[in-house]
Scaffold this motif. Structure first.
Motif, mmCIF file in Angstrom:
data_model
loop_
_atom_site.group_PDB
_atom_site.id
_atom_site.type_symbol
_atom_site.label_atom_id
_atom_site.label_comp_id
_atom_site.label_asym_id
_atom_site.label_seq_id
_atom_site.Cartn_x
_atom_site.Cartn_y
_atom_site.Cartn_z
ATOM 1 N N PRO A 108 -5.157 1.623 -7.026
ATOM 2 C CA PRO A 108 -4.639 1.362 -7.972
ATOM 3 C C PRO A 108 -3.457 0.723 -7.825
ATOM 4 O O PRO A 108 -2.917 -0.589 -9.034
ATOM 5 C CB PRO A 108 -3.571 2.336 -8.030
ATOM 6 C CG PRO A 108 -3.625 2.839 -6.417
ATOM 7 C CD PRO A 108 -5.358 2.700 -5.998
ATOM 8 N N VAL A 109 -2.915 -0.270 -7.028
ATOM 9 C CA VAL A 109 -2.634 -1.475 -6.301
ATOM 10 C C VAL A 109 -3.108 -2.759 -6.883
ATOM 11 O O VAL A 109 -2.815 -4.198 -6.301
ATOM 12 C CB VAL A 109 -1.412 -0.803 -5.135
ATOM 13 C CG1 VAL A 109 -0.945 -2.533 -5.102
ATOM 14 C CG2 VAL A 109 -1.124 -0.441 -4.784
ATOM 15 N N SER B 290 -9.296 1.465 3.988
ATOM 16 C CA SER B 290 -8.562 0.748 4.558
ATOM 17 C C SER B 290 -7.673 0.918 4.332
ATOM 18 O O SER B 290 -6.249 0.479 4.688
ATOM 19 C CB SER B 290 -8.735 -0.217 2.624
ATOM 20 O OG SER B 290 -9.633 -0.864 1.765
ATOM 21 N N ARG C 29 -0.031 4.410 1.064
ATOM 22 C CA ARG C 29 -0.885 5.146 1.090
ATOM 23 C C ARG C 29 -1.343 6.335 0.198
ATOM 24 O O ARG C 29 -1.193 7.784 0.634
ATOM 25 C CB ARG C 29 -0.272 6.039 2.030
ATOM 26 C CG ARG C 29 -1.426 5.010 3.980
ATOM 27 C CD ARG C 29 0.257 5.414 5.108
ATOM 28 N NE ARG C 29 0.671 4.438 5.438
ATOM 29 C CZ ARG C 29 1.052 4.583 6.464
ATOM 30 N NH1 ARG C 29 1.655 5.401 6.789
ATOM 31 N NH2 ARG C 29 1.499 3.323 6.760
ATOM 32 N N CYS D 296 0.670 -1.352 0.246
ATOM 33 C CA CYS D 296 0.110 -0.417 0.111
ATOM 34 C C CYS D 296 0.877 1.588 -0.036
ATOM 35 O O CYS D 296 1.710 1.201 0.963
ATOM 36 C CB CYS D 296 -0.943 0.156 0.963
ATOM 37 S SG CYS D 296 -1.715 1.575 1.379
ATOM 38 N N THR E 250 -8.003 -5.489 0.273
ATOM 39 C CA THR E 250 -8.353 -5.674 1.560
ATOM 40 C C THR E 250 -9.509 -5.815 2.584
ATOM 41 O O THR E 250 -9.547 -6.302 3.777
ATOM 42 C CB THR E 250 -8.404 -3.477 1.569
ATOM 43 O OG1 THR E 250 -9.275 -3.619 0.599
ATOM 44 C CG2 THR E 250 -6.746 -2.956 1.822
ATOM 45 N N GLY F 89 -4.402 7.166 -0.802
ATOM 46 C CA GLY F 89 -5.645 7.163 -0.510
ATOM 47 C C GLY F 89 -6.255 7.422 -0.566
ATOM 48 O O GLY F 89 -7.676 7.927 -1.088
ATOM 49 N N ILE F 90 -6.469 6.686 -2.116
ATOM 50 C CA ILE F 90 -7.478 6.956 -3.681
ATOM 51 C C ILE F 90 -9.148 6.522 -2.637
ATOM 52 O O ILE F 90 -10.259 6.772 -3.054
ATOM 53 C CB ILE F 90 -7.063 5.952 -4.633
ATOM 54 C CG1 ILE F 90 -6.108 7.321 -5.168
ATOM 55 C CG2 ILE F 90 -7.964 5.608 -5.576
ATOM 56 C CD1 ILE F 90 -5.671 6.727 -6.216
ATOM 57 N N CYS F 91 -8.552 5.112 -1.923
ATOM 58 C CA CYS F 91 -9.918 4.346 -1.036
ATOM 59 C C CYS F 91 -10.182 5.107 0.129
ATOM 60 O O CYS F 91 -11.333 4.830 -0.159
ATOM 61 C CB CYS F 91 -9.587 2.871 -0.438
ATOM 62 S SG CYS F 91 -7.496 3.593 0.763
HETATM 63 S S1 SF4 Z 1 -6.143 2.779 -2.581
HETATM 64 FE FE1 SF4 Z 1 -5.037 1.235 -2.398
HETATM 65 S S2 SF4 Z 1 -3.021 1.687 -2.672
HETATM 66 FE FE2 SF4 Z 1 -4.461 3.516 -2.050
HETATM 67 S S3 SF4 Z 1 -4.051 3.464 0.242
HETATM 68 FE FE3 SF4 Z 1 -6.096 2.372 -0.318
HETATM 69 S S4 SF4 Z 1 -5.107 0.406 0.075
HETATM 70 FE FE4 SF4 Z 1 -3.466 1.732 0.135
#
Ligand code: SF4
Ligand code: SF4
Ligand code: SF4
Ligand code: SF4
Lengths: 111, 593
Positions: free
Chosen positions: B329-330, B298, B277, B275, B334, B279-281
């Motif tokens: 994006p990864v 997440s 981080r 992750c 989660t 922050g897209i989630c």
């Molecule tokens: S979108 Fe995915 S990579 Fe980005 S902060 Fe949330 S869990 Fe982590």
């Protein structure tokens, strides 16, 4: 002659001797627990109740009385299907109540 | 190798690199060692195949170009792209420059990193071009850094509501990362002020600095640059920057077919460490956008898992709606990791559900090719059961209604809460009931059950959700639907849409009954109805906020009916909607045959 009735074995629950901590931490987590007005809707719709004498209302009562050993055995019967929560007219989060009771009583909880 | 190219300031850098790679090696080996049997088998099966090539391509695309972040947020994408790709190119072109300068392949390992300091002004091939490219790359990285700075200070400017908080080690890594490139710029420019060996950027800045006593601080600047690199490398494995390396490993494992298992394995750690981080989630989560709960998403969950400070309320406060998984994006699973952590909250190992007598289910019923399993939720929305009965009869399909009078849960609600052993017991019981029936097709009305049967059970018969079943009936010409002039919208239930990609069947059915209008959040962007069984932390009021957010989107086109294909969604919507406009797809079909 059999009347279909029998005497209950006498038993005492001394509420003064109860360790209230478990109930208190629980009620903080599930405040809706106190809203139940014992209508029995949850028990009537319960999936587990169709197979056994399991009863959500009774779990509530056992918990208040601190009869944890009996309660633990009862709680195992719930399948967590969630019907009870959806039918409750008082919006008691019955399912969360059962899960939290299970975790409150379970000594192996580690989170 | 020319050992004259040495200055003590390279020591911190070299030390940092060694520590970094030792740490990486330990982490990677321990993760791979802790994979479970199934996961290892997947790797063994696929490691020598085209999947590896596909993984290489994806690693380049995602880890260097960050295509997925670009798609969601172009500015954020550029920021990650410039830092990742730019930095790598600085190293690669730096190495090329060093090789050109030395005229041999083996150069001092640090020469590429501190090139300007060691270069003595002599000519070497492509000098001008390489100097220009290196300066250009530095500009590129610095532009990304500027964006990162803006993001941290004014996250709203980059379209982000809120960015994440930091732990102390994160902060050291972040500050050293931010110092690396400005320090490099200053160090190269001051060298250029003395040696006149810079490019368009470093030389211009060097000329500006020339009036200062540059000789005095040029070596300290190189020291500072080297120390910043060292700090970053040493702290990196303990911060979110670990994702830079872990993500590559994750991409390979995923391409080889490894998926999250139900218990904690090395793969779980790999996912957690991947992750970034970003922050897209945060912004896709309805707990945030509707219920104003903004510390459980997440990104925070994963951060707390990494920092070993996970609070059970955070593990439990999630709808498992998979919106964040879809947006990540990864591609970190989660929701599965949450279930793993719920499992860790403690489990009892005692026999369960002995009261369920499996022989009762099929006893006294004639055999039939179809098995209908309504599911618990459908039992509290009897309209759906009646409609399904009607549909079976009209299509003249013989069926066994397996849970007509004795209900049994499919086990998914237990699984979602982490009660895996208990769910297994129900699974075994149901499997034996289904096997005993001798049927060929299992039809279910509940998306939760469908998800269970299709993905958790290893049934050797066909499993259909009733949307799929009805669509098959239409294809076979067994149902005659009459098209009406009604305006309809469709709500995709999480468990069959994002969960199982059932998007087209319900739409085909609805279009043959009325006019389907699209809504803002449909298909894989669908919202949660708010009734999710996965969340035991939400109170009724918070759940209602989620429901009304979803209902707002659904009622926007002002439809005559809102159609869904999940009894739980139907029940939740009906509870929160004053007019009686919510119908299950089976009900509207049943009304029109
Ligand atoms: S979108 Fe995915 S990579 Fe980005 S902060 Fe949330 S869990 Fe982590
Ligand atoms: S349905 Fe609700 S109010 Fe009625 S008994 Fe059950 S928990 Fe109590
Ligand atoms: S969740 Fe448990 S108590 Fe509630 S209806 Fe289902 S089996 Fe019964
Ligand atoms: S699964 Fe849904 S509720 Fe849970 S964090 Fe992701 S978006 Fe939020």
């Amino acid at each position: 002659m059999k009347f279909g009735f029998s005497l209950n074995t006498s038993r005492t629950i001394d509420l003064d001797k109860l360790d209230k901590k478990k109930q208190e931490s629980f009620t903080d987590d599930i405040p809706t627990f106190k809203r139940c007005f014992a209508c029995g809707g949850c028990a009537a719709t319960c999936s587990a109740q169709q197979h056994t004498d399991f009863n959500v209302l009774k779990c509530n009562l056992l918990f208040r009385r601190g009869e944890f050993e009996t309660l633990e055995k009862e709680l195992e019967k719930c399948m967590l299907c969630g019907k009870c929560t959806l039918v409750c007219p008082r919006n008691v989060n019955t399912r969360a109540m059962i899960i939290k009771m299970r975790r409150t009583l379970n000594t192996k909880t580690n989170l | 190798m020319n050992l004259d190219m040495y200055n003590p300031f390279v020591i911190p850098f070299a030390f940092g690199v060694v520590i970094l790679f030792v740490n990486l090696a330990i982490a990677f080996v321990s993760w791979l060692y802790r994979l479970d049997k199934v996961q290892r088998r997947q790797i063994g099966k696929n490691i020598i195949s085209f999947k590896t090539l596909a993984a290489i391509w994806e690693a380049i695309r995602e880890c260097l170009f960050h295509r997925n972040i670009f798609k969601t947020n172009p500015i954020l994408g550029y920021m990650h792209f410039s830092l990742a790709f730019g930095w790598l190119m600085l190293i690669v072109i730096g190495k090329v420059e060093a090789v050109a300068y030395e005229g041999q392949y083996f150069t001092n390992p640090w020469l590429a990193i501190f090139f300007r300091f060691f270069e003595d002004g002599r000519d070497y091939p492509y000098k001008e071009v390489l100097t220009f490219v290196m300066d250009f790359l530095l500009c590129f990285v610095l532009s990304g850094l500027l964006l990162a700075f803006i993001k941290r200070m004014y996250s709203k400017l980059l379209g982000m509501r809120k960015t994440t908080k930091h732990t102390p080690s994160d902060r050291v890594a972040l500050i050293s990362l931010w110092c690396i490139f400005p320090l490099r710029l200053l160090a190269e420019s001051s060298t250029a002020a003395i040696e006149h060996n810079g490019g368009f950027l470093t030389q211009s800045l060097g000329n500006l600095l020339a009036f200062l006593p540059v000789e005095k601080f040029v070596t300290p600047l190189w020291w500072a640059y080297s120390i910043a690199l060292c700090l970053f490398f040493v702290f990196m494995p303990f911060t979110r920057y670990m994702h830079i390396f872990t993500e590559v490993l994750l991409i390979f494992l995923r391409k080889w077919g490894v998926i999250e298992s139900q218990k904690h394995t090395g793969y779980t750690d790999i996912e957690i460490n991947s992750c970034s981080r970003c922050g897209i989630c945060i912004d896709v989560c309805q707990l945030n956008t509707a219920a104003k709960i903004n510390d459980v998403q997440s990104v925070y969950f994963i951060r707390d898992v990494r920092d070993l400070s996970l609070d059970r309320h955070i593990a439990n406060n999630c709808l498992l709606c998979n919106r964040c998984v879809q947006a990540c994006p990864v591609g970190i699973e989660t929701t599965m990791i949450r279930q793993i952590y719920r499992y860790k909250q403690g489990n009892e190992d005692i026999p369960f559900y002995e009261y369920i007598n499996t022989s009762k289910y099929t006893e006294g019923k004639n055999s039939a090719p179809i098995l209908y399993f309504a599911g618990c939720m459908t039992h509290i929305t009897p309209g759906i059961i009646d409609s399904m009965k009607n549909i079976f009869d009209k299509a003249d399909d013989k069926y066994i209604f397996i849970d007509e009078d004795k209900n049994i849960c499919c086990g998914r609600p237990l699984r979602q809460q982490g009660f895996l052993e208990q769910a297994e017991v129900l699974k075994e019981k149901l499997t034996s009931i289904i096997k005993d029936s001798g049927a060929e097709v299992l039809v279910t009305s509940c998306p939760i059950c469908y998800n269970s049967f299709a993905n958790e059970y290893n049934l050797d018969i066909k499993v259909l959700h009733h949307t799929q079943y009805i669509k098959e009936l239409i294809d076979k010409g067994k149902l005659n639907l009459s098209k009406q002039d009604v305006k309809l919208v469709y709500h995709d239930p999480c468990e069959i849409s994002r969960g199982n990609n059932i998007y087209e069947e319900p739409r085909i059915i609805i279009n043959s009954i009325g006019n389907l209008h699209s809504t803002k959040n449909e298909k894989d962007d669908t919202l949660c109805c708010g009734g999710s069984l996965a969340n035991i932390e939400l109170n009724t009021e918070q759940a209602a906020l989620i429901t009304s957010q979803t209902l707002d989107v659904l009622t926007k086109p002002n439809p005559d009916f809102i159609i869904t294909s999940c009894p739980l969604c139907k029940k939740t919507f009906t509870k929160n909607c004053s007019n009686n406009k919510i119908l299950d797809i089976s009900e509207i079909v049943s009304r029109n045959i």
